[in-house]
Scaffold this motif. Structure first.
Motif, short mmCIF file in Angstrom:
data_model
loop_
_atom_site.label_atom_id
_atom_site.label_comp_id
_atom_site.label_asym_id
_atom_site.label_seq_id
_atom_site.Cartn_x
_atom_site.Cartn_y
_atom_site.Cartn_z
N ALA A 91 29.41 9.44 12.71
CA ALA A 91 30.53 10.40 12.75
C ALA A 91 31.87 9.68 12.55
CB ALA A 91 30.52 11.14 14.07
N SER A 92 31.96 8.49 13.15
CA SER A 92 33.21 7.72 13.02
C SER A 92 33.43 7.27 11.57
CB SER A 92 33.14 6.51 13.96
OG SER A 92 34.18 5.63 13.69
N LEU A 93 32.34 6.84 10.93
CA LEU A 93 32.46 6.41 9.52
C LEU A 93 32.87 7.60 8.66
CD1 LEU A 93 29.25 4.16 9.41
CD2 LEU A 93 31.61 3.35 9.28
N GLU A 94 32.27 8.74 8.95
CA GLU A 94 32.58 9.96 8.18
C GLU A 94 34.05 10.34 8.33
OE1 GLU A 94 30.58 14.23 8.47
OE2 GLU A 94 29.14 12.57 8.42
N ARG A 95 34.54 10.28 9.57
CA ARG A 95 35.96 10.61 9.83
C ARG A 95 36.89 9.71 9.05
NH1 ARG A 95 34.35 10.96 15.12
NH2 ARG A 95 35.20 8.94 15.66
N ALA A 96 36.44 8.46 8.86
CA ALA A 96 37.30 7.50 8.13
C ALA A 96 37.09 7.61 6.62
CB ALA A 96 36.98 6.09 8.60
N GLY A 97 36.25 8.58 6.19
CA GLY A 97 36.03 8.80 4.76
C GLY A 97 35.14 7.75 4.12
N ILE A 98 34.31 7.09 4.91
CA ILE A 98 33.44 6.03 4.40
C ILE A 98 32.06 6.62 4.06
CG2 ILE A 98 32.25 3.88 5.00
CD1 ILE A 98 34.62 3.21 6.83
#
Ligand SMILES: NC(=O)c1ccc[n+]([C@@H]2O[C@H](COP(=O)([O-])OP(=O)(O)OC[C@H]3O[C@@H](n4cnc5c(N)ncnc54)[C@H](O)[C@@H]3O)[C@@H](O)[C@H]2O)c1
Ligand SMILES: O=C(O)C(=O)C[C@@H](O)[C@H](O)[C@H](O)COP(=O)(O)O
Ligand SMILES: [Zn+2]
Length: 370
Positions: free
Chosen positions: A58-65
């Motif tokens: 979820a954190s990676l997704e939030r950062a657009g990764i």
């Protein structure tokens, strides 16, 4: 939430180890800051995936990764060619580029496996360690030793390959089984025993707080990472003093191999604990170390619940001949001669070249009969 930073100084390949709470949920922003624009292959194991993968994804997704995930079975058996191939083919198949990153989310098994994949895909991708065991936070995520086991022994295939970032989320350890925490603690105690007697004494006084998750836990992790960072900065490729980090490992790796890497019998840190006690007792036998020091080391390891004798390993007897075969495959062997990390006492370990195999065998034979 604040984190502390320890820098591993390796010139153009220097990197930060961040230590603190909440870092799993910050993984995206932290990785994006170091590797802007990179996509990632997130490598983890089944246990860690169940508990922590969602937070990191979820954190990676939030950062657009963009993320491709590879989940392998938990345990030492995953450090093998088949799993390496699976990781490598998934990363290549996802068309990740050299500038993209392999991210290891897990213990030392995942770090070693994923790090080796990062080292060889497209001759070297970016690499990030998110260690989730105590062992990985204090040792395996730092310093760039990556690799897998061969049927001839432990870590025999691999590469030195440094990460660009280490995120040691101390709260991830709250879900770690006590047995695995204790196994990692063997590597913490190692730093005291190698060259910092005051740290070992501090551990004797504070280990309960380290285990229960008080402030001493973070301090123990930070002191361990600093010790490892200093050693690696001084001798990245183990041409000299880095070999001290192998205290307990010549015996320990042989025990792990002889147990078939069966976690029901022995995990790496437990092998290190027994190996460390053996290295001290062997040093006493050679007239190098005071017996009181070896006894004190054994007492402390036992106090935290670690095994210290070969007979503590469940599942039947081992043979001195088989252990000697594995010891002969150790990477510290030079021109056929055995190198061991021995000690003059607590905090006074040293590298001993040309150790007599007969004396080692006789010593093991006696240890096996106690
Ligand atoms: N590269 C190095 O410098 C270095 C240093 C030390 C050890 N190692 C290697 O590391 C490996 C051992 O690492 P390890 O002790 O971390 O073992 P591991 O990776 O097998 O992890 C131990 C167990 O804990 C589980 N786990 C991991 N994180 C968890 C969490 N937060 N909550 C619940 N369960 C969790 C895993 O699924 C596994 O079952 C060995 O292969 C050893 O050779 C490498
Ligand atoms: O980083 C090092 O150097 C170490 O020796 C750390 C050890 O704890 C670790 O288990 C390492 O993988 C052992 O190295 P090896 O070269 O004997 O495989
Ligand atoms: Zn180790």
């Amino acid at each position: 939430m604040t984190s502390q930073t320890i820098r591993v100084e390796l010139g153009t390949r220097s990197y930060d180890i961040l230590i603190g709470e909440g870092l799993l949920a910050q993984a995206g922003e932290r990785i994006a800051a170091v590797l802007p624009g990179a996509r990632v292959a997130l490598v983890t194991d089944e246990n860690v995936a169940r508990i922590h993968l969602e937070t990191v994804s979820a954190s990676l997704e939030r950062a657009g990764i963009g993320v491709t995930t590879v989940v392998v079975p938990a345990g030492e058996a995953s450090k093998k060619f088949d799993r390496l191939q699976e990781v490598v083919e998934t990363v290549v198949g996802a068309r990740l580029e050299r500038g993209d990153a392999v991210v290891a989310l897990g213990g030392g098994v995942i770090g070693d496996l994923a790090g080796f994949a990062a080292a060889i895909v497209r001759r070297g991708m970016r690499f990030v360690q998110i260690p989730t065991t105590l062992l990985a936070q204090v040792d395996s995520s730092v310093g760039g030793k990556t690799g897998i086991n061969s049927r001839h022994g432990k870590n025999l295939v691999g590469a030195f390959y440094q990460p660009q970032l280490v995120l040691a989320a101390t709260d991830a350890l709250d879900t770690l089984p006590r047995r695995e925490f204790a196994a990692g603690y063997a590597e913490v105690a190692k730093y005291g025993l190698i060259g910092d007697a005051a740290f070992f004494a501090w551990l004797e006084a504070n280990w309960q707080d380290v285990f229960s998750g008080g402030p001493a836990r973070t301090e123990a992790i930070a002191r361990s990472c600093q010790a490892k960072a200093d050693t690696v900065a001084a001798d990245e490729r183990e041409t000299g003093e880095r070999a001290l980090l192998n205290l307990g490992h010549t015996f320990g790796h042989a025990l792990e191999a002889a147990c078939g890497y069966d976690a029901d019998r022995l995990v790496h840190g437990e092998g290190v604990a027994i190996g460390t006690a053996l290295a001290h007792r062997f040093s006493v036998e050679l007239g190098l170390c005071p017996a009181e020091d070896a006894e004190r080391v054994e007492r402390h390891l036992q106090a935290v619940g670690l095994p210290t004798r070969i007979s503590d390993i469940p599942g039947g007897p081992l043979s001195a001949d088989e252990l000697m075969t594995h010891i002969g495959q150790d990477k510290k062997v030079k021109r056929g001669r055995l190198t061991f990390i021995l000690t003059h006492g607590i905090g006074r370990s040293f590298i001993a070249d040309d150790v007599s195999p007969e004396r080692v065998r006789d010593f093991l034979q006696r240890e096996l009969s106690t």
